[in-house]
Scaffold this active site. Structure first.
Site, PDB file in Angstrom:
ATOM      1  N   THR A   1       0.582   0.135   7.289  1.00 50.24           N
ATOM      2  CA  THR A   1       0.502  -0.790   6.161  1.00 50.24           C
ATOM      3  C   THR A   1       0.692  -2.212   6.671  1.00 50.24           C
ATOM      4  O   THR A   1       1.301  -2.411   7.716  1.00 50.24           O
ATOM      5  CB  THR A   1       1.565  -0.459   5.085  1.00 50.24           C
ATOM      6  N   GLY A   2       0.150  -3.185   5.933  1.00 46.76           N
ATOM      7  CA  GLY A   2       0.268  -4.577   6.355  1.00 46.76           C
ATOM      8  C   GLY A   2      -1.053  -5.298   6.171  1.00 46.76           C
ATOM      9  O   GLY A   2      -1.921  -4.825   5.439  1.00 46.76           O
ATOM     10  N   ILE A   3      -1.210  -6.406   6.838  1.00 43.87           N
ATOM     11  CA  ILE A   3      -2.400  -7.244   6.611  1.00 43.87           C
ATOM     12  C   ILE A   3      -3.576  -6.701   7.427  1.00 43.87           C
ATOM     13  O   ILE A   3      -3.605  -6.789   8.660  1.00 43.87           O
ATOM     14  CB  ILE A   3      -2.091  -8.712   6.930  1.00 43.87           C
TER      15      ILE A   3
ATOM     16  N   VAL B   1     -12.654  -5.335   2.533  1.00 42.20           N
ATOM     17  CA  VAL B   1     -12.093  -4.050   2.939  1.00 42.20           C
ATOM     18  C   VAL B   1     -11.080  -4.314   4.043  1.00 42.20           C
ATOM     19  O   VAL B   1     -11.375  -5.054   4.990  1.00 42.20           O
ATOM     20  CB  VAL B   1     -13.198  -3.094   3.466  1.00 42.20           C
ATOM     21  N   GLY B   2      -9.896  -3.715   3.942  1.00 46.40           N
ATOM     22  CA  GLY B   2      -8.876  -3.903   4.966  1.00 46.40           C
ATOM     23  C   GLY B   2      -8.875  -2.771   5.969  1.00 46.40           C
ATOM     24  O   GLY B   2      -9.923  -2.214   6.304  1.00 46.40           O
ATOM     25  N   ASP B   3      -7.698  -2.391   6.444  1.00 41.74           N
ATOM     26  CA  ASP B   3      -7.581  -1.345   7.454  1.00 41.74           C
ATOM     27  C   ASP B   3      -7.458   0.051   6.847  1.00 41.74           C
ATOM     28  O   ASP B   3      -7.735   1.049   7.516  1.00 41.74           O
ATOM     29  CB  ASP B   3      -6.321  -1.591   8.299  1.00 41.74           C
TER      30      ASP B   3
ATOM     31  N   THR C   1       0.833  -1.196   0.000  1.00 40.44           N
ATOM     32  CA  THR C   1       0.000   0.000   0.000  1.00 40.44           C
ATOM     33  C   THR C   1       0.871   1.251   0.000  1.00 40.44           C
ATOM     34  O   THR C   1       2.072   1.133   0.121  1.00 40.44           O
ATOM     35  CB  THR C   1      -0.837  -0.110   1.289  1.00 40.44           C
TER      36      THR C   1
END
Ligand code: ASP
Length: 301
Positions: free
Chosen positions: A231-233, A210-212, A181
């Site tokens: 950023t990340g999972i 949808v992520g964070d 990202t």
């Protein structure tokens, strides 16, 4: 008269990316810094940096956003926030070039987050043209992902590959993309802070995931003591409200470097996580993976 601080921009190109891409981050940070020097607000500076990263094509956002499992759809999330109350986000938006500009436009509506078809319709109303381009890089990545999904190696740590087949929700027949990202945090000379972030999401994922990144307090936060981008999972990050947690530590007086390292250390090593932050006097960038990033302040080359 408001106090004068050193205008600064910190950007990242995603946890799990390559430091070979630092040049794009430096360009983006300088773009944001030049906007601040020209009198733009902290928010305009953060958005300008984020647009430069979206347009680069090497990061998983905007022109470089990952393909969904059907090999055609691109769903993107983005968000902006500043310390003066501006807040806007989009989730699962398709067919726009710069989702972060749509998120910025949403700050002027009665809402803070628009998703899916409504977000795309809003983008058209606000004057953003239809844009759907699949980069060669993403096409190649998609092919590699399909190969992994068809193998015994898990494409997402801790998730069985067959989960994506069991719950398949695309229109296309069931077939068998990593994270990176972008984000920018800014401190303007007038002591205001802002954050802008944008992603093509994580892969593999089901349609509508949808992520964070567009979730306040998880992927981003800005307040009177600084700004944080993560950023990340996303599925792991939202459970820890990571951006707000790190912001709270900074607001409580913890040095920025310690706060972001402590934030990353909340996660087991196999989960990709990265954090960037800016406070009144400090900046910081830390990730448990390689993460392209850059910091540029007023007066830097
Ligand atoms: N956090 C993003 C998401 O889960 C992906 C990333 O940061 O690379 O959607």
């Amino acid at each position: 008269m408001s106090e004068q601080l050193q205008a600064t921009v910190v950007v990242h190109g995603g946890a799990g990316g390559s430091r070979d891409q630092d040049d794009g981050c430096r360009f983006a940070a300088r773009t944001g810094r030049d906007r601040l020097a020209g009198g733009a607000s902290a928010l305009e500076g953060a958005v300008a940096a984020c647009v430069a990263l979206e347009d680069d094509g090497r990061y998983n956002a905007g022109s470089g956003a990952v393909l969904c499992l059907d090999g055609h759809t691109i769903e993107m999330d983005a968000a902006v926030m500043d310390s003066q109350g501006a807040l806007g986000a989009v989730a699962c938006i398709q067919r726009v070039k710069n989702p972060v500009l749509v998120a910025q436009a949403i700050t002027r509506t009665p809402h803070w987050l628009l998703a899916g078809e409504g977000a795309e319709r809003f983008a058209r109303t606000a004057g953003f043209p239809i844009h759907h381009q699949i980069s060669e890089r993403q096409r190649a990545k998609h092919e590699r992902l399909m190969a992994t999904l068809g193998s015994r190696e898990p494409a997402t740590p801790g998730v069985a590959n067959r989960a994506f087949a069991d719950y398949w929700n695309y229109d296309t027949p069931r077939v068998f993309n990593p994270c990176d990202t972008v984000g920018a945090v800014t401190r303007a000379a007038d002591g205001t802070f802002a954050v802008a972030c944008s992603t093509g999401g994580s892969a593999p994922s089901l349609l509508g995931r949808v992520g964070d990144t567009p979730i306040i307090g998880s992927g981003f936060y800005a307040g009177p003591d600084g700004a944080v981008a993560v950023t990340g999972i996303g599925e792991h990050i939202v459970r820890r409200l990571l951006a707000y947690t790190v912001y709270g530590w900074i607001a409580g007086g913890m040095p920025v470097d310690e706060a972001i390292r402590r934030g990353v250390d909340l996660f087991p090593r196999e989960i990709d996580v990265g954090v960037i932050a800016v406070s009144r006097t400090e900046t910081g960038m830390h990730s448990n993976r390689e993460m392209p990033c850059a910091v540029v302040s007023a007066g830097d080359a």
